[in-house]
Design a protein around this motif. Sequence first.
Motif, mmCIF file in Angstrom:
data_model
loop_
_atom_site.group_PDB
_atom_site.id
_atom_site.type_symbol
_atom_site.label_atom_id
_atom_site.label_comp_id
_atom_site.label_asym_id
_atom_site.label_seq_id
_atom_site.Cartn_x
_atom_site.Cartn_y
_atom_site.Cartn_z
ATOM 1 N N GLY A 108 0.804 -1.412 0.083
ATOM 2 C CA GLY A 108 0.047 -0.105 -0.014
ATOM 3 C C GLY A 108 0.646 1.237 0.049
ATOM 4 O O GLY A 108 0.323 2.424 -0.120
ATOM 5 N N ASN A 109 2.074 1.323 0.136
ATOM 6 C CA ASN A 109 2.917 2.298 0.123
ATOM 7 C C ASN A 109 3.115 2.753 -1.334
ATOM 8 O O ASN A 109 3.212 2.277 -2.209
ATOM 9 N N THR A 110 3.438 4.130 -1.438
ATOM 10 C CA THR A 110 3.804 4.699 -2.820
ATOM 11 C C THR A 110 5.090 4.844 -3.301
ATOM 12 O O THR A 110 5.340 5.565 -4.457
ATOM 13 N N ASP A 111 6.018 4.400 -2.526
ATOM 14 C CA ASP A 111 7.584 4.517 -3.027
ATOM 15 C C ASP A 111 7.671 3.389 -4.150
ATOM 16 O O ASP A 111 7.002 2.483 -4.310
ATOM 17 N N THR A 112 8.703 3.743 -4.843
ATOM 18 C CA THR A 112 9.194 2.808 -6.050
ATOM 19 C C THR A 112 9.123 1.489 -5.479
ATOM 20 O O THR A 112 8.542 0.504 -6.392
ATOM 21 N N ASP A 113 10.061 1.321 -4.487
ATOM 22 C CA ASP A 113 10.067 -0.461 -4.049
ATOM 23 C C ASP A 113 8.650 -0.915 -3.938
ATOM 24 O O ASP A 113 8.469 -2.328 -4.430
ATOM 25 N N THR A 114 7.788 -0.400 -3.267
ATOM 26 C CA THR A 114 6.571 -1.153 -2.678
ATOM 27 C C THR A 114 5.622 -1.318 -3.999
ATOM 28 O O THR A 114 4.915 -2.187 -4.159
ATOM 29 N N GLN A 115 5.732 -0.167 -4.940
ATOM 30 C CA GLN A 115 5.228 -0.381 -6.144
ATOM 31 C C GLN A 115 5.458 -1.430 -7.080
ATOM 32 O O GLN A 115 4.465 -1.943 -7.865
ATOM 33 N N ASN A 116 6.712 -1.712 -7.008
ATOM 34 C CA ASN A 116 7.295 -2.770 -7.700
ATOM 35 C C ASN A 116 6.976 -4.255 -6.893
ATOM 36 O O ASN A 116 7.499 -5.197 -7.201
ATOM 37 N N ASN A 117 6.140 -4.168 -5.762
ATOM 38 C CA ASN A 117 5.953 -5.398 -4.906
ATOM 39 C C ASN A 117 7.082 -6.251 -4.684
ATOM 40 O O ASN A 117 7.039 -7.466 -4.663
ATOM 41 N N VAL A 118 7.994 -5.459 -3.920
ATOM 42 C CA VAL A 118 9.347 -6.156 -3.273
ATOM 43 C C VAL A 118 9.189 -6.068 -1.796
ATOM 44 O O VAL A 118 8.708 -5.165 -1.094
ATOM 45 N N ILE A 119 9.267 -7.128 -1.251
ATOM 46 C CA ILE A 119 9.216 -7.245 0.314
ATOM 47 C C ILE A 119 10.648 -7.120 0.773
ATOM 48 O O ILE A 119 11.687 -7.905 0.232
ATOM 49 N N TYR A 120 10.693 -6.313 1.868
ATOM 50 C CA TYR A 120 11.881 -5.973 2.541
ATOM 51 C C TYR A 120 11.673 -6.258 4.047
ATOM 52 O O TYR A 120 10.494 -6.545 4.452
ATOM 53 N N PRO A 121 12.952 -6.455 4.687
ATOM 54 C CA PRO A 121 12.556 -6.705 6.313
ATOM 55 C C PRO A 121 12.013 -5.442 6.831
ATOM 56 O O PRO A 121 11.286 -5.785 7.755
ATOM 57 N N TRP A 122 11.771 -4.395 6.192
ATOM 58 C CA TRP A 122 11.292 -3.068 6.979
ATOM 59 C C TRP A 122 9.590 -2.910 6.131
ATOM 60 O O TRP A 122 8.870 -2.164 6.695
ATOM 61 N N THR A 123 9.267 -3.655 5.270
ATOM 62 C CA THR A 123 7.977 -3.755 4.695
ATOM 63 C C THR A 123 6.879 -4.042 5.894
ATOM 64 O O THR A 123 6.795 -5.009 6.515
ATOM 65 N N GLU A 124 6.020 -2.928 5.918
ATOM 66 C CA GLU A 124 4.900 -2.809 6.942
ATOM 67 C C GLU A 124 3.771 -3.619 6.164
ATOM 68 O O GLU A 124 3.417 -3.377 5.050
ATOM 69 N N PRO A 125 3.064 -4.711 6.999
ATOM 70 C CA PRO A 125 1.910 -5.144 6.569
ATOM 71 C C PRO A 125 0.792 -4.189 6.620
ATOM 72 O O PRO A 125 0.450 -3.496 7.417
ATOM 73 N N ARG A 126 -0.014 -4.335 5.586
ATOM 74 C CA ARG A 126 -0.855 -3.347 5.400
ATOM 75 C C ARG A 126 -2.632 -4.233 5.224
ATOM 76 O O ARG A 126 -2.563 -5.234 4.916
#
Length: 497
Positions: free
Chosen positions: A253-271
């Motif tokens: 649900g974030n709008t930055d480039t990485d989350t728009q590309n559907n990439v999971i990072y250790p700091w990715t927040e569940p929405r």
Amino acid sequence: EKLARQLRLERERFEMLLVEEVGFWRVFQALSMVNRGVWKKNSLIMAKSYQDSKLAVSTGTTAPTTQENGEYDTDDDDDDDDDDDDTVVYFDDDDDEEIPLKRQVPIVVHNGLMDLLFLMTHFHSADLPSEYRDTKQLLHNYFPLVYDTKVMSTEIFRQENTALGNLFHAVTHDISQTFHMASQTNTTTSTTATTSTTANGNGNGNGNNDALVQQPQQAHEASFDAYMTGAVFYWLSRQIAATLDSTTATSTGNTDTDTQNNVIYPWTEPRPESSHSLDHLDSVWRNSYGKNRIYLMFTMYTIDLEEPTLDPFGMGMSPSSTFRVAGSDPSITTRDIVECLAILDSPFPNIRLHFEIIWIDDTTFLVAARDAGSPERLREHGDLIRNALRSKFADSKIVIWKDYLIEQELLEKKKKEDAAAAAAKETEEKDKRKKKENEKNQISNTKKRSFLESLLTYGTNLLGDMFFSITSPSASNTSASATASASAINQKRRRLQ
């Protein structure tokens, strides 16, 4: 002047409180709480001034519940600021309300097992639990979200040299010493971080960006090591994320480039609007980033803080490609083993045959194939190593580690079954003895009861006849006298009985 002096004394007392009575425990508690994703409402670590600290310790006032007009509202109207009161700090009151935070803040270490154990011995107890699983559980209770860059660089995004300084060297040379950092907010803004440091080797703090020049002088200095660990963690996370395919991706649900590309990072927040659950994210964090796995030196294993008993193999090793050599000549050295295996060539082009040697005792050691890149290669390398060991150490007992573990598990199971059977047999024998003793006591009691009843009946009859003879009426007695005598005899008989 009086007011200034009072404020100075209060500030000094607050500083003394933190240093002498709270000290680093305050930092440790804060780290543990944010790592667990909770915050204690009335915790001392929230105090920003001495006035706040007085509300969080037992100085005759209670902790604040609301804040109005910039002042805390307490339930105690006592305004006595007597400096002679003894201060007793309650670090972790179970009655304090825990407030859930938006997210957990991870603890990131590099080969940090000793660091975590050091914290336990200084802020929990000087003596660690005697059982391994209890120690793991203790660490996990305090820090349920840990990443180890040593694990990430040896198990997942494998590097040839995993020393912190070497990894940081790779970071500073990647993407022209600059990497893009994903925004942690829901806005479209992002930040860019370079390898500049807050201090340098000569200590003049001039902001020099040449971290490679600074590194030799600053390595093993606590804050710079922490800086390098953070930079390596971010860099490794970016490298690992680039290898993840679309099946492991999710939208947060974030709008930055990485989350728009559907990439999971250790700091990715569940929405809530995410297409995957928290369980899916946790699976990616565990399998792709090594969440809650700690590097364990000089062993085949990696510590898994979420697994109470078993730990996974590390460094790309497998129980099926690891061999236990027992009963060897005590004069055999590691060099002998290396010379035996160094001549082996991998059947795969451009692939080196890597192995690990671990000594158990003077006559027992393990040899494991590792870092083959695929299960097929690992199996082939394992076969080569096993054949070489059999040729070199023909008089030793060589078994596959997986088979040895199964054998030990069966032996342990049989041992437990034998112990359980022995205990059951002992219990059965004890029950039989108890039953036999009860029966014997019952027979004895029955005989005693029968004898006493017979004796009582005999005595009663004898005494009754005696009284009857004494009180028997003569022929001249009237009918009324005979009746009275018989009644008296019956009463005496009942009393005797």
